[in-house]
Design an enzyme around this catalytic site. Structure first.
Site, PDB file in Angstrom:
ATOM      1  CB  ALA A 117      63.444 -10.848 -88.345  1.00 28.88           C
ATOM      2  CB  ALA A 118      58.304  -8.988 -89.037  1.00 33.23           C
ATOM      3  N   PRO A 119      59.374  -5.874 -88.767  1.00 36.16           N
ATOM      4  CG  PRO A 119      58.971  -3.638 -89.272  1.00 36.16           C
ATOM      5  CD  PRO A 119      59.062  -4.585 -88.121  1.00 36.16           C
ATOM      6  N   GLY A 120      61.836  -5.860 -90.106  1.00 31.21           N
ATOM      7  CA  GLY A 120      63.135  -6.001 -90.751  1.00 31.21           C
ATOM      8  C   GLY A 120      64.130  -4.889 -90.479  1.00 31.21           C
ATOM      9  CD  GLU A 140      57.401 -11.700 -87.100  1.00 32.00           C
ATOM     10  OE1 GLU A 140      58.387 -11.113 -86.616  1.00 32.00           O
ATOM     11  OE2 GLU A 140      56.344 -11.887 -86.466  1.00 32.00           O
ATOM     12  CB  CYS A 238      60.893  -0.856 -78.314  1.00 33.85           C
ATOM     13  SG  CYS A 238      59.360  -1.707 -78.694  1.00 33.85           S
TER      14      CYS A 238
HETATM   15  N1  SAM Z   1      63.321  -6.717 -84.988  1.00 35.11           N
HETATM   16  C1  SAM Z   1      62.200  -6.074 -85.639  1.00 35.11           C
HETATM   17  C2  SAM Z   1      62.670  -4.829 -86.342  1.00 35.11           C
HETATM   18  O1  SAM Z   1      63.697  -4.262 -85.949  1.00 35.11           O
HETATM   19  O2  SAM Z   1      62.048  -4.425 -87.332  1.00 35.11           O
HETATM   20  C3  SAM Z   1      61.088  -5.793 -84.664  1.00 35.11           C
HETATM   21  C4  SAM Z   1      60.634  -7.030 -83.931  1.00 35.11           C
HETATM   22  S1  SAM Z   1      59.269  -6.794 -82.848  1.00 35.11           S
HETATM   23  C5  SAM Z   1      59.943  -5.941 -81.542  1.00 35.11           C
HETATM   24  C6  SAM Z   1      59.045  -8.416 -82.213  1.00 35.11           C
HETATM   25  C7  SAM Z   1      58.558  -9.437 -83.211  1.00 35.11           C
HETATM   26  O3  SAM Z   1      58.395 -10.686 -82.521  1.00 35.11           O
HETATM   27  C8  SAM Z   1      57.214  -9.104 -83.830  1.00 35.11           C
HETATM   28  O4  SAM Z   1      57.337  -9.042 -85.231  1.00 35.11           O
HETATM   29  C9  SAM Z   1      56.308 -10.246 -83.394  1.00 35.11           C
HETATM   30  O5  SAM Z   1      55.393 -10.640 -84.393  1.00 35.11           O
HETATM   31  C10 SAM Z   1      57.291 -11.354 -83.092  1.00 35.11           C
HETATM   32  N2  SAM Z   1      56.710 -12.379 -82.187  1.00 35.11           N
HETATM   33  C11 SAM Z   1      55.475 -12.386 -81.632  1.00 35.11           C
HETATM   34  N3  SAM Z   1      55.277 -13.498 -80.913  1.00 35.11           N
HETATM   35  C12 SAM Z   1      56.382 -14.233 -81.020  1.00 35.11           C
HETATM   36  C13 SAM Z   1      56.780 -15.504 -80.535  1.00 35.11           C
HETATM   37  N4  SAM Z   1      55.964 -16.227 -79.760  1.00 35.11           N
HETATM   38  N5  SAM Z   1      57.989 -15.937 -80.854  1.00 35.11           N
HETATM   39  C14 SAM Z   1      58.810 -15.207 -81.637  1.00 35.11           C
HETATM   40  N6  SAM Z   1      58.498 -13.999 -82.124  1.00 35.11           N
HETATM   41  C15 SAM Z   1      57.298 -13.513 -81.829  1.00 35.11           C
END
Ligand code: SAM
Length: 480
Positions: A117-120, A140, A238
């Site tokens: 979810a981060a940064p949200g 997250e 993305c």
């Molecule tokens: N959904 C967010 C937004 O719209 O702001 C962006 C999410 S970003 C594409 C993917 C996220 O997955 C990152 O924040 C990352 O830290 C997290 N992530 C990294 N390794 C992960 C793992 N092993 N399992 C789950 N999440 C993970």
């Protein structure tokens, strides 16, 4: 801005191979300015009312009714520094990133999980669709990023959101078949971020793409285990690589016969997924969606929507976890959360009677001196790393209650007995407040909400003609 000269040669060759004659247009997108956008927060005001207020030009985003592209380049970061941003009226998000959560079809009152979810960006989109009802779990994996997520949940006033810092495996063990809707916005090779961030491009390699695809397999299996029969899953990235997109979904459908791909709308230049890029030429993948930076105003995204057959709740291998607790869905709501003492509750209610119009209802929990209101239908959080277990009301001091910033941002201005409007003091008053300065007020009303153009931005406490500033130290800014 990145130029194609800064991109790895093997990546460019792969894109040329995939896109054929269209690759030229895709290369040319690196010469165009990057897409900036914002999404209105319907918990605070509707999108058209926001558009009328904004001091910079915006254009609607065809696939998101609350989304806008910022079109008149006011200096790229200006919308992120405006007091309306601090008031949580919108979230900065490039337009193609608005597509996945818009397709999740969230209805008020549902149980929704945002697994990565981060940064949200997408959490706050889902929170708006829930309209304050039901339960949103925003998870997250990276602790530092979970903090940024939590701040955005606070700023946008999401009162029904739990922010967790968990592994997908542990969540799958706790929440089998629990959620109506799940978003997996997966960590990926981020090829759609290269235009904005040349450093991200330096990490690119075929083996990184493959490692991302393996992680995505695990995340998707964990998500399927947590989805109820009849529930909806949206997967997004993305990145452009087929291995992390069409092929990931092709393999997912093969592993989980209970899942069916639901075709996504191809509005405003959105393109279909590409079956020719799957291993088995799976035609169903045309129902996925690709947002290409040379075809839409956006940086690039992939999305696929899946429905789990009714009763399709068979556990999957990924749902291992520690097995320590019973499934959340079988527990009494909020069971396990520490109830506040009568004295703690009395201190809060005394503060509330003086400060707030009406009562904040629901189930309260006290974690040490920190008082929270849990979301409705809150599961047992025992043993889970909860960064924000609901609406943070404030802190119980020895013989008084001090409100938290989250409470100011979660209620509309008419729920506060006393207000201090920054626009009445001119634009300088707003700058001073966001820098953390004390303001002159001439009154002595105690705790009050500070507003900008009628929207709460934080707390102040008036005493003997001055307003003590309770804008959180971590959010204060210098030199605005
Ligand atoms: N959904 C967010 C937004 O719209 O702001 C962006 C999410 S970003 C594409 C993917 C996220 O997955 C990152 O924040 C990352 O830290 C997290 N992530 C990294 N390794 C992960 C793992 N092993 N399992 C789950 N999440 C993970």
């Amino acid at each position: 801005m990145t130029t194609t000269a800064q991109l790895p040669k093997a990546f460019l060759e792969k894109m040329q191979r995939l896109l054929g004659p269209e690759a030229e247009a895709w290369f040319a997108s690196y010469d165009a300015p990057r897409a900036i956008g914002l999404r209105a927060n319907p918990l605070k005001l509707d999108a058209s009312a926001l558009a009328r207020k904004l001091p910079f030009g915006v254009a609607p985003v065809p696939w998101c009714e609350t989304g806008f592209a910022v079109v008149d380049e006011p200096g790229a970061s200006a919308p992120g520094k405006h007091p309306y941003h601090a008031a949580g009226l919108y979230y900065m998000q490039e337009p193609s990133a608005m597509y996945p959560a818009a397709q999740l079809g969230v209805q008020p009152g549902e149980r929704v999980l945002d697994l990565c979810a981060a940064p949200g960006g997408k959490t706050t989109h889902i929170g708006g669709a829930l309209a304050g009802r039901g339960l949103l779990i925003a998870n997250e994996y990276e602790a530092k990023r979970a903090k940024a997520l939590s701040e955005n949940v606070e700023r946008l006033g999401l009162a029904n959101c739990l922010v967790l810092n968990e592994t997908p495996e542990r969540l799958a063990a706790r929440f089998p078949g629990y959620f109506d809707r799940i978003l997996v916005d997966a960590p990926c090779s981020g090829e759609g971020m290269f235009r904005k961030d040349p450093e991200a491009a330096a990490y690119w390699s075929e083996s990184h793409v493959e490692a991302c695809a393996r992680l995505q397999t695990e995340l998707l299996d964990a998500a399927v285990a947590m989805l109820r029969g009849g529930g909806t899953l949206v997967y997004s990235t993305c990145t452009f690589s087929p291995e992390e997109n069409e092929r990931a979904i092709e393999a997912l459908l093969a592993r989980h016969p209970a899942l069916e791909l639901e075709p996504l709308p191809l509005v405003g230049g959105v393109s279909p997924g590409v079956p020719a890029w799957t291993a088995g030429g799976n035609e169903r993948l045309a129902g996925a969606a690709r947002l290409w930076p040379h075809r839409v105003r956006g940086e690039g995204h992939f999305a696929a929507k899946l429905r789990k057959a009714d009763g399709g709740n068979a556990p999957v291998d990924a749902a291992g976890g520690d097995g320590a607790a019973a499934p959340a869905g079988k527990r009494r709501p909020s069971g396990g959360s520490p109830a506040p003492t009568r004295q703690q509750l009395a201190l809060y209610r005394a503060f509330e009677a003086e400060t707030i119009v009406g009562q904040v209802d629901g189930t309260f929990a006290a974690y040490g001196p920190q008082l929270y209101r849990l979301p409705e239908d809150c599961p047992d959080l025992t043993g889970l790393r909860a960064v924000r277990p609901g609406l943070h009301l404030g802190e119980l001091k020895k013989d008084r209650f001090e409100p938290n910033h989250a409470l100011a941002l979660a209620l509309p201005a008419d729920r506060f007995r006393h207000k201090y409007e920054l626009l009445d003091g001119g634009e300088r008053a707003a700058d001073a407040y966001f820098r953390g300065e004390t303001l002159a007020s001439g009154e002595d009303r105690g705790w009050l909400v500070v507003t900008y153009d009628g929207f709460p931005v934080g707390w102040g406490k008036e005493s003997k003609g001055t307003l003590k500033n309770f804008y959180p130290k971590g959010l204060r800014r210098m030199g605005v």
